[in-house]
Design a protein around this motif. Structure first.
Motif, PDB file in Angstrom:
ATOM      1  N   SER A   1       0.841  -1.197   0.000  1.00  0.00           N
ATOM      2  CA  SER A   1       0.000   0.000   0.000  1.00  0.00           C
ATOM      3  C   SER A   1       0.874   1.243   0.000  1.00  0.00           C
ATOM      4  O   SER A   1       1.810   1.366   0.787  1.00  0.00           O
ATOM      5  N   GLY A   2       0.570   2.173  -0.910  1.00  0.00           N
ATOM      6  CA  GLY A   2       1.351   3.388  -1.038  1.00  0.00           C
ATOM      7  C   GLY A   2       2.372   3.344  -2.145  1.00  0.00           C
ATOM      8  O   GLY A   2       2.906   4.383  -2.543  1.00  0.00           O
ATOM      9  N   HIS A   3       2.675   2.168  -2.663  1.00  0.00           N
ATOM     10  CA  HIS A   3       3.647   2.048  -3.748  1.00  0.00           C
ATOM     11  C   HIS A   3       3.040   2.615  -5.037  1.00  0.00           C
ATOM     12  O   HIS A   3       1.883   2.353  -5.356  1.00  0.00           O
ATOM     13  N   PRO A   4       3.817   3.411  -5.795  1.00  0.00           N
ATOM     14  CA  PRO A   4       3.244   4.059  -6.989  1.00  0.00           C
ATOM     15  C   PRO A   4       2.799   3.091  -8.068  1.00  0.00           C
ATOM     16  O   PRO A   4       1.971   3.447  -8.902  1.00  0.00           O
ATOM     17  N   HIS A   5       3.334   1.877  -8.088  1.00  0.00           N
ATOM     18  CA  HIS A   5       2.974   0.912  -9.126  1.00  0.00           C
ATOM     19  C   HIS A   5       2.100  -0.231  -8.594  1.00  0.00           C
ATOM     20  O   HIS A   5       1.947  -1.245  -9.261  1.00  0.00           O
ATOM     21  N   ARG A   6       1.540  -0.047  -7.412  1.00  0.00           N
ATOM     22  CA  ARG A   6       0.654  -1.090  -6.877  1.00  0.00           C
ATOM     23  C   ARG A   6      -0.551  -1.289  -7.798  1.00  0.00           C
ATOM     24  O   ARG A   6      -1.023  -2.408  -7.983  1.00  0.00           O
ATOM     25  N   PHE A   7      -1.029  -0.195  -8.350  1.00  0.00           N
ATOM     26  CA  PHE A   7      -2.172  -0.295  -9.265  1.00  0.00           C
ATOM     27  C   PHE A   7      -1.899  -1.280 -10.390  1.00  0.00           C
ATOM     28  O   PHE A   7      -2.747  -2.113 -10.721  1.00  0.00           O
ATOM     29  N   SER A   8      -0.710  -1.195 -10.993  1.00  0.00           N
ATOM     30  CA  SER A   8      -0.387  -2.064 -12.127  1.00  0.00           C
ATOM     31  C   SER A   8      -0.466  -3.537 -11.739  1.00  0.00           C
ATOM     32  O   SER A   8      -1.022  -4.360 -12.476  1.00  0.00           O
TER      33      SER A   8
END
Length: 853
Positions: free
Chosen positions: A382-389
């Motif tokens: 959570s909070g990682h910029p590429h978690r969405f990917s």
């Protein structure tokens, strides 16, 4: 040890010089230099030593001025990219932190900005787009921007080092854009890079770097906002940079990679194969310049893999896809556990394997892809910029696995992941459209499984929101049009709302306009439009729709020549439509059936044994051959159909979802052959297959009534052949059960009534039972009640009317007319039927068997 002693000495010197004491700034600088030197020596940065030899400065003895510090910092940034082994060592980071704090006191903002920037790059937030580690604090980036702005103000236009501050500030702003997706940062970075480029005219040693920096920023703007002129300018700048980097130049590999990336993007927009071919050639050249051990080999492997995957998508050459997977595995090997690029390597390889799964349907590829995506998700908390990917791709893979294995948990998890991804993308977020699209896809799939209209309604809302984010000219508008059209088509199919079909067609036609001949998405667009028109034809029966569907599928087949991975699907789709058109005008369209058989044979050739599509190929071709055998009385077609269906049944062992269909279809073909040839072995097999099919259609099964009638037919026919009353008794019981399952509106009620009446007549004829005749008579009345005018089993009044009409028709003909003999025979049959109806009630005619399902 020497470097450690040096640090100790410099620390003692600093302690002797209190704040305000003359020489304290020098002591601070020397201690910072000693800390940096120990940081360098203990971690063996041989590349940095080489960089120092290449950097022009006068005094090699000390970091005597800020200019040299800046130069060395920039060299360190270039030669120690994110992913270097020193990055993962906390002790080295603490040394660098201490050096930065000392320089906060000793050096003015130019040096401070560079050190913070170097610190940022070391802890894995870079313009190269690699993953940001949890400790890549944004505050450092914000401070770097502020300090570099101050440094820029201290360097007037005539300052020879102004380009350094311009480039540094632009670099930090571009970093911040990657993190925050604020287009204002990107626009400012572009303007700063333009100014820096003007200060580095032709002949300047750093002009190629400025060209490349500006080109990459323009490429970012194109990726987010589009604009063909932006992409063209980016490519022109990169070509100019490449001219300044001849073979042997240290930056040639980087420029080759960036130019290849721009050409690949242009191909995605214009679909010019020459651009993709050039991109692949440049990527291969870059990879040759980055052999094993080179710090940029990882990036070169990834670039070439993505270009080859695009080529596979366009041409369908399996060798390209295999090379893509190989390159992905090589990249993963270069990013072991703890490496900052490991998550992206895991994700890329997983995507490559997913693509191969889509082509070869090897579940091992999909299972490995899911495992890799899960591993990447763990590295992106959570909070990682590429978690969405990672959420996005894992959800897609789980949806695919659900489609193959039918695991409900996969689909539910995909929806949950999709919702989690959407929460990370509020309105205005750069990835919101992709997140909306992914969740809508999962909900659409769940609707197809459970038929819950709430899922479909939500999917339509999400796709509408996605389309609004992809206005005219956006490169993702095509896919948004396609997806929304597909969901509206589903709703039209479920609810029959004409407005949905009209909107779906409008969207489909707009999507087709965005895919001119040669576009890689044209086939998908043609298919989508054909599907919508096909459903409207099924609902409204307009032959114009069917004609257009046939033409669209022909166009798709032309785009998918021999060797194309989707050619099988196109062959099947066109054959199916021709089969439907034949069914609607069979008297004049035998050519459609002939072409359907030809296409079916071509499709079967593409499905050798063990191919996942072999069963549908066998089944469809058998159905067409059986149809032709009925039309042309061609025994060879029926024989071939039976052999194909036997092969299909072998592919459906016990427990297979298509086994019931195979049993039922083979039994019907054998029934047709028995009716024409009377082979007893066929009759026995019909009974065996019928019993097996009935076992697979327990109470509640949608085909149970059909199975009951099929087995009853076999038993009743065997009774006629062998006179075993037990067969007839069992047939009657089966038909009673079938009739109980048929409500007044059931499509098989009429057939069940007819068949039971026929069997009761047969038992009466065998046993002379008055009770059977009494029961059969009201059943026949019920048959007549369910028979519309013109049906083969009509009331006595219908028969009288038929005789009268046929007599009138005969009066309109003269001997010699083509229909005269047929009409006369028909009238004779009607008169004989009326006579038998009056005199031989209990004896069914063996020449006119009942209708069976």
């Amino acid at each position: 040890m020497a470097s450690t002693d040096d640090v100790s000495r410099k620390r003692e010197m600093l302690q002797r010089r209190r704040r305000g004491n003359r020489g304290r700034d020098t002591a601070l600088s020397e201690l910072a230099e000693a800390l940096y030197d120990r940081y360098r020596k203990e971690h063996k940065i041989a590349d940095l030593n080489e960089a120092i030899q290449l950097v022009p400065y006068q005094d090699r003895g000390e970091l005597a001025d800020s200019k040299e510090a800046v130069t060395l910092g920039r060299a360190a940034l270039q030669l120690c990219p994110p992913g270097h082994p020193i990055v993962a060592n906390p002790s080295t980071t603490s040394l660098l932190e201490e050096a930065i704090e000392l320089h906060r006191e000793a050096w003015y903002s130019v040096l401070l900005g560079i050190l913070i920037g170097f610190h940022l790059s070391t802890i894995s937030l870079a313009v190269l787009g690699i993953d940001m580690e949890p400790w890549g604090v944004v505050a450092d980036l914000e401070e770097a921007v502020l300090l570099e702005r101050e440094a820029l103000e201290l360097r007037p236009p005539e300052d020879p080092d102004r380009t350094i501050s311009l480039n540094n500030l632009a670099c930090y702003l571009e970093m911040r854009f990657v993190k925050k997706a604020d287009m204002g940062d990107l626009e400012e970075a572009i303007e700063l890079y333009r100014v820096a480029l003007e200060l580095r005219p032709s002949g300047h040693p750093d002009r190629s770097t400025s060209l490349q920096n500006l080109a990459c920023c323009l490429k970012d703007r194109y990726d987010n906002q589009g604009g063909a002129d932006v992409l063209e300018e980016s490519m022109a700048l990169l070509r100019a940079a490449l001219e300044l980097c001849p073979p042997g130049h240290p930056n040639r590999g980087a420029v080759l990679n960036n130019l290849a990336g721009a050409l690949r993007t242009k191909f995605e927009k214009k679909a010019d194969k020459c651009d993709l071919k050039d991109a692949i050639e440049l990527s291969r050249a870059a990879l040759e310049l980055h052999p094993s051990g080179h710090p940029h080999r990882f990036a070169s492997l990834g670039n070439l893999a993505h270009c080859l995957r695009d080529q596979y998508d366009n041409e369908g050459v399996l060798a390209d896809l295999e090379e893509v997977v190989t390159l992905g595995r090589a990249a993963l090997e270069l990013s072991p556990p703890g490496h900052p690029d490991r998550a992206s390597s895991l994700k890329d390889l997983a995507c490559h394997l997913t693509k191969r799964f889509e082509t070869q349907l090897d579940m091992r590829d999909l299972e490995e892809a899911i495992k890799l995506h899960r591993a990447a998700l763990v590295l992106r908390p959570s909070g990682h910029p590429h978690r969405f990917s990672s959420l996005h791709h894992l959800a897609c893979c789980l949806t695919d696995r659900r489609a193959i294995l039918g695991r409900p948990t996969d689909l539910e998890q995909a929806v949950l992941l999709g919702r989690a991804a959407l929460e990370l993308c509020p309105p205005g977020h750069i990835d919101r459209a992709a997140s909306l699209n992914n969740l809508a896809c999962s909900l659409g799939t769940r609707f197809e499984k459970h038929a819950d209209m709430r899922d479909l309604e939500e999917a339509i809302q999400l796709y509408r929101a996605t389309l609004e984010l992809h206005p005219s000219g956006h490169r993702q508008r095509f896919s948004s049009l396609q997806n929304l059209a597909r969901c509206l088509r589903h709703r039209y199919q479920s609810q029959g709302l004409v407005a949905d079909s009209e909107e779906a067609l409008l969207l489909g036609r707009e999507a087709l306009e965005l895919c001119p001949p040669g576009d890689p998405d044209r086939a998908a667009s043609l298919n989508n439009l054909a599907s919508t028109l096909g459903i409207r034809f099924e609902k409204q029966g307009d032959m114009c729709d069917l004609e257009e569907v046939v033409e669209l599928y022909r166009a798709v087949l032309e785009i998918r020549p021999s060797g194309h991975p989707d050619r099988f699907q196109s062959l099947q789709s066109l054959a199916r439509c021709l089969r439907i058109r034949y069914g609607n005008r069979s008297e004049v369209a035998v050519a459609d059936l002939e072409e359907a058989i030809m296409l079916g044979r071509a499709a079967l050739e593409l499905c050798p044994p063990q191919h996942p599509n072999r069963f549908p190929s066998l089944h469809c071709l058998a159905g067409d051959l059986r149809e032709r055998s009925e039309k042309l009385a061609e025994v060879r077609d029926l024989e071939e159909a039976i052999e194909l269906l036997r092969a299909a049944l072998e592919l459906c062992p016990s427990g297979h979802p298509h086994r019931f269909l195979s049993l039922e279809t083979l039994a019907r073909c054998l029934r047709a052959r028995y009716g024409s040839q009377g082979v007893v072995s066929d009759l026995e097999e019909i009974v065996v297959l019928g019993r097996a099919a009935l076992e697979l259609s327990p109470p509640g099964h949608p085909r149970r009534v059909a199975s009951l009638n099929l087995l009853a037919y076999g038993l009743r026919t065997r009774f006629e052949k062998q006179a075993n009353v037990r067969d007839l008794e069992e047939a009657i019981e089966l038909l009673r059960t079938a009739l109980e399952l048929c409500s007044s509106e059931h499509p098989h009620r009429l057939i069940s009534l007819q068949n039971l009446a026929f069997c009761l007549f047969a038992r009466y004829g065998q046993q002379g039972g008055a009770a059977d005749l009494k029961e059969a008579t009201p059943l026949d009345g019920a048959v007549r009640t369910h028979s519309p005018p013109g049906h083969a089993d009509r009331r006595a009044a219908d028969l009288d009317e038929a005789i009268a009409l046929e007599q009138q028709a005969l009066q309109l003909l003269t001997p010699g007319d083509s229909d005269y003999d047929t009409c006369q025979r028909r009238l004779t049959d009607y008169l004989e039927a009326k006579t038998k109806n009056c005199s031989e009630v209990a004896t069914p005619s063996s020449d006119v068997p009942p209708v069976t399902c």
